[in-house]
Design a protein around this motif. Structure first.
Motif, PDB file in Angstrom:
ATOM      1  N   ALA A 205       0.798  -1.221   0.000  1.00  9.04           N
ATOM      2  CA  ALA A 205       0.000   0.000   0.000  1.00  9.04           C
ATOM      3  C   ALA A 205       0.833   1.274   0.000  1.00  9.04           C
ATOM      4  O   ALA A 205       0.300   2.362  -0.175  1.00  9.04           O
ATOM      5  CB  ALA A 205      -0.924  -0.017   1.220  1.00  9.04           C
ATOM      6  N   LYS A 210       7.175   4.159  -2.968  1.00 12.84           N
ATOM      7  CA  LYS A 210       7.874   3.089  -3.699  1.00 12.84           C
ATOM      8  C   LYS A 210       7.798   3.211  -5.213  1.00 12.84           C
ATOM      9  O   LYS A 210       8.683   2.725  -5.923  1.00 12.84           O
ATOM     10  CB  LYS A 210       7.335   1.726  -3.277  1.00 12.84           C
ATOM     11  N   ALA A 301     -10.953  -3.287  -5.172  1.00 11.92           N
ATOM     12  CA  ALA A 301     -10.086  -4.455  -5.413  1.00 11.92           C
ATOM     13  C   ALA A 301      -9.196  -4.650  -4.198  1.00 11.92           C
ATOM     14  O   ALA A 301      -8.488  -3.735  -3.779  1.00 11.92           O
ATOM     15  CB  ALA A 301      -9.244  -4.217  -6.656  1.00 11.92           C
ATOM     16  N   GLY A 329      -2.476  -8.315  -1.651  1.00  9.69           N
ATOM     17  CA  GLY A 329      -3.814  -7.895  -1.252  1.00  9.69           C
ATOM     18  C   GLY A 329      -3.841  -7.637   0.241  1.00  9.69           C
ATOM     19  O   GLY A 329      -2.788  -7.617   0.902  1.00  9.69           O
ATOM     20  N   GLU A 332      -4.083  -9.499   5.687  1.00  7.85           N
ATOM     21  CA  GLU A 332      -4.417  -9.614   7.111  1.00  7.85           C
ATOM     22  C   GLU A 332      -5.814 -10.202   7.295  1.00  7.85           C
ATOM     23  O   GLU A 332      -6.137 -10.727   8.357  1.00  7.85           O
ATOM     24  CB  GLU A 332      -4.383  -8.237   7.786  1.00  7.85           C
ATOM     25  N   ASP A 360       5.403  -6.029   6.454  1.00  2.78           N
ATOM     26  CA  ASP A 360       4.167  -6.768   6.204  1.00  2.78           C
ATOM     27  C   ASP A 360       4.403  -7.987   5.324  1.00  2.78           C
ATOM     28  O   ASP A 360       3.812  -9.048   5.540  1.00  2.78           O
ATOM     29  CB  ASP A 360       3.130  -5.851   5.540  1.00  2.78           C
ATOM     30  N   THR A 361       5.264  -7.834   4.340  1.00  2.24           N
ATOM     31  CA  THR A 361       5.507  -8.959   3.432  1.00  2.24           C
ATOM     32  C   THR A 361       6.151 -10.124   4.187  1.00  2.24           C
ATOM     33  O   THR A 361       5.780 -11.287   3.986  1.00  2.24           O
ATOM     34  CB  THR A 361       6.382  -8.525   2.238  1.00  2.24           C
TER      35      THR A 361
HETATM   36  P1  ADP Z   1       5.702  -3.809   3.502  1.00  8.48           P
HETATM   37  O1  ADP Z   1       5.409  -3.516   4.929  1.00  8.48           O
HETATM   38  O2  ADP Z   1       5.959  -5.258   3.251  1.00  8.48           O
HETATM   39  O3  ADP Z   1       6.762  -2.919   2.925  1.00  8.48           O
HETATM   40  P2  ADP Z   1       3.461  -2.148   2.634  1.00  8.48           P
HETATM   41  O4  ADP Z   1       3.492  -1.529   3.973  1.00  8.48           O
HETATM   42  O5  ADP Z   1       3.839  -1.324   1.451  1.00  8.48           O
HETATM   43  O6  ADP Z   1       4.358  -3.500   2.641  1.00  8.48           O
HETATM   44  O7  ADP Z   1       2.007  -2.713   2.323  1.00  8.48           O
HETATM   45  C1  ADP Z   1       1.342  -3.641   3.152  1.00  8.48           C
HETATM   46  C2  ADP Z   1      -0.107  -3.294   3.303  1.00  8.48           C
HETATM   47  O8  ADP Z   1      -0.720  -3.191   2.024  1.00  8.48           O
HETATM   48  C3  ADP Z   1      -0.890  -4.354   4.034  1.00  8.48           C
HETATM   49  O9  ADP Z   1      -1.384  -3.802   5.241  1.00  8.48           O
HETATM   50  C4  ADP Z   1      -2.025  -4.725   3.083  1.00  8.48           C
HETATM   51  O10 ADP Z   1      -3.279  -4.900   3.720  1.00  8.48           O
HETATM   52  C5  ADP Z   1      -2.064  -3.523   2.165  1.00  8.48           C
HETATM   53  N1  ADP Z   1      -2.673  -3.820   0.851  1.00  8.48           N
HETATM   54  C6  ADP Z   1      -2.240  -4.676  -0.085  1.00  8.48           C
HETATM   55  N2  ADP Z   1      -3.056  -4.706  -1.146  1.00  8.48           N
HETATM   56  C7  ADP Z   1      -4.062  -3.836  -0.883  1.00  8.48           C
HETATM   57  C8  ADP Z   1      -5.233  -3.420  -1.594  1.00  8.48           C
HETATM   58  N3  ADP Z   1      -5.538  -3.910  -2.801  1.00  8.48           N
HETATM   59  N4  ADP Z   1      -6.022  -2.478  -1.019  1.00  8.48           N
HETATM   60  C9  ADP Z   1      -5.712  -1.981   0.208  1.00  8.48           C
HETATM   61  N5  ADP Z   1      -4.624  -2.334   0.924  1.00  8.48           N
HETATM   62  C10 ADP Z   1      -3.806  -3.255   0.387  1.00  8.48           C
END
Ligand code: ADP
Ligand code: MG
Length: 404
Positions: A205, A210, A301, A329, A332, A360-361
């Motif tokens: 998100a 990024k 989506a 997506g 969680e 999160d990943t």
């Molecule tokens: P990371 O922490 O791995 O770098 P991010 O913080 O960029 O990743 O993104 C993680 C978040 O993105 C998660 O909380 C997830 O719920 C959210 N997310 C992923 N896809 C969607 C979507 N389609 N709509 C809303 N939120 C999303």
């Protein structure tokens, strides 16, 4: 010229200095993912910092003070982002008492009194306005409570903040912690002589922070696979009406530029062909799979669909180096987690060097029970993308070097 990774490998680490009797300040990254009740869902970032902390305890540091940020408070106190519960987890993992410090300026003398290798945890550094501005005064104040500054906050090392960057100007000795060095080593393995084809899988998100990086990494990769809310912005750029989906209007032009540049660099871009849509995230009544261009009125989506999982998996399977940051997506929530978990399975099954990064990943990979099957799990999301881009991370820039 040294590559960015070689340059970063040249900084001094904890083993290169003497810390006995010294006040050590360690910038850690305890910005862990939490659920809606504030419970820590993945403590990997805390566990990853233990080796540096324990090393300082074992080598008789006078005191050890930990600094971190957590969440995105607005430069002032916010109960929701207090580190009190993080301290509890840290105490359990460290198996010793950790003293909590609300205001480090008031506790200066205490930190300077050497006894029993005390461990202190400062309250969320982002409660101070100066942190994100890399304010000189705050940097100086932090420098004044230590003899040795250790940066071990890999997840935040791409930021120029007071506690990750500015403070180094005011510390006599400044070195990298063990986590920082482990991360750089793993990325060197993947990026110095990478086996192609190289695939970058992005999602999540944090679009604005990024998406611009994507432009810079296109020369280094063969395939760009995009899911999550990140892909909504690209689909929108292609002219699809994403209705209530999360995307960033301000970055639609950037998305178009990425697609154009990818074409010029012969990088193949993969975007969702179908998506899971819902009428509500928390209280969904209606959940459907639709083609990406047919998101229903009032729907959003929230995951990639099954056809996309197949498309992405095939692209992943034929890669030799895979770097993944950002869930596909809202993983969680069970109903919207399938795409992310299936992509985790696909990458884990690959005979490739596989790195996953991002708070999160990494949490998603754990939940998919695939943590063991990746070559390396990085604590950095944005930081890992900047490494791929070829940058020297600011968190390493000001540290002492082995050759000087
Ligand atoms: P990371 O922490 O791995 O770098 P991010 O913080 O960029 O990743 O993104 C993680 C978040 O993105 C998660 O909380 C997830 O719920 C959210 N997310 C992923 N896809 C969607 C979507 N389609 N709509 C809303 N939120 C999303
Ligand atoms: Mg995140």
């Amino acid at each position: 010229m040294l590559s960015n990774l070689k340059y970063m490998q040249g900084v001094k680490g904890l083993k290169d200095i003497d810390i006995e009797g010294k006040r050590v300040l360690i910038r850690v990254d305890f910005n862990v993912p939490v659920d809606s009740h504030g419970n820590i869902t993945d403590d990997r970032r805390i566990r990853s910092a233990l080796s540096s902390i324990n090393y300082c305890i074992d080598h008789n540091a006078c005191s050890i003070t930990l600094v971190t940020h957590f969440g995105r408070p607005k430069g002032k106190y916010d109960e929701k982002y207090s580190l009190k519960h993080i301290r509890k987890r840290l105490e359990r993992l460290l198996n010793r008492r950790v003293e909590f410090i609300e205001d480090f300026e008031k506790s200066k003398d205490e930190i300077a009194t050497c006894s029993l290798e005390r461990v202190f945890l400062l309250e969320n550094i982002r409660f101070r306005e100066g942190e994100k501005q890399n304010d000189e005064q705050l940097s100086q104040k932090l420098g004044s409570i230590c003899d040795v500054y250790v940066n071990d906050a890999f997840g935040t090392s791409h930021r120029k903040h007071a506690s990750t960057y500015g403070v180094a100007d005011y510390a006599q000795i400044k070195v990298a912690g063990f986590l920082m060095m482990r991360e750089i080593e793993a990325f060197s393995k993947a990026l110095e002589n990478p086996l192609s084809p190289i695939a970058l899988v992005v999602g999540g998100a944090k679009i604005s922070s990024k998406i611009t990086l994507l432009k810079a990494v296109l020369q280094k990769i063969d395939k760009l696979i995009i899911g999550g809310a990140m892909s909504n912005t690209f689909l929108k750029a292609m002219g699809y009406d994403m209705k209530e989906s999360l995307f960033e209007t301000d970055y639609i032009d950037t998305a178009n530029e990425v697609i154009q540049l990818a074409r010029e660099n012969s990088v193949k871009v993969y975007l969702p062909v179908d998506v899971v849509v819902t009428d509500s995230i928390e209280r969904s009544v209606d959940v459907k799979v639709v083609p990406s261009q047919d998101v229903l009125e009032g729907f959003k989506a929230v995951d990639i669909g099954p056809a996309t999982v197949k498309l992405f998996s095939e692209a992943i399977e034929l890669s030799n180096t895979i770097i993944w940051n950002g869930p596909m997506g809202i993983y969680e929530i069970d109903k919207f987690s399938k795409g992310t978990f299936k992509i985790a399975n696909a990458i884990a099954d690959c005979y490739a060097y596989t790195i996953v990064g991002g708070g999160d990943t990494a949490d998603a990979v754990d939940r998919a029970s695939e943590a063991e099957n990746f070559s390396f799990i990085s604590t950095g999301g944005g930081a890992s993308l900047e490494l791929l881009e070829g940058k020297i991370l600011p968190g390493f820039e000001k540290l002492d070097r082995k050759d000087s």
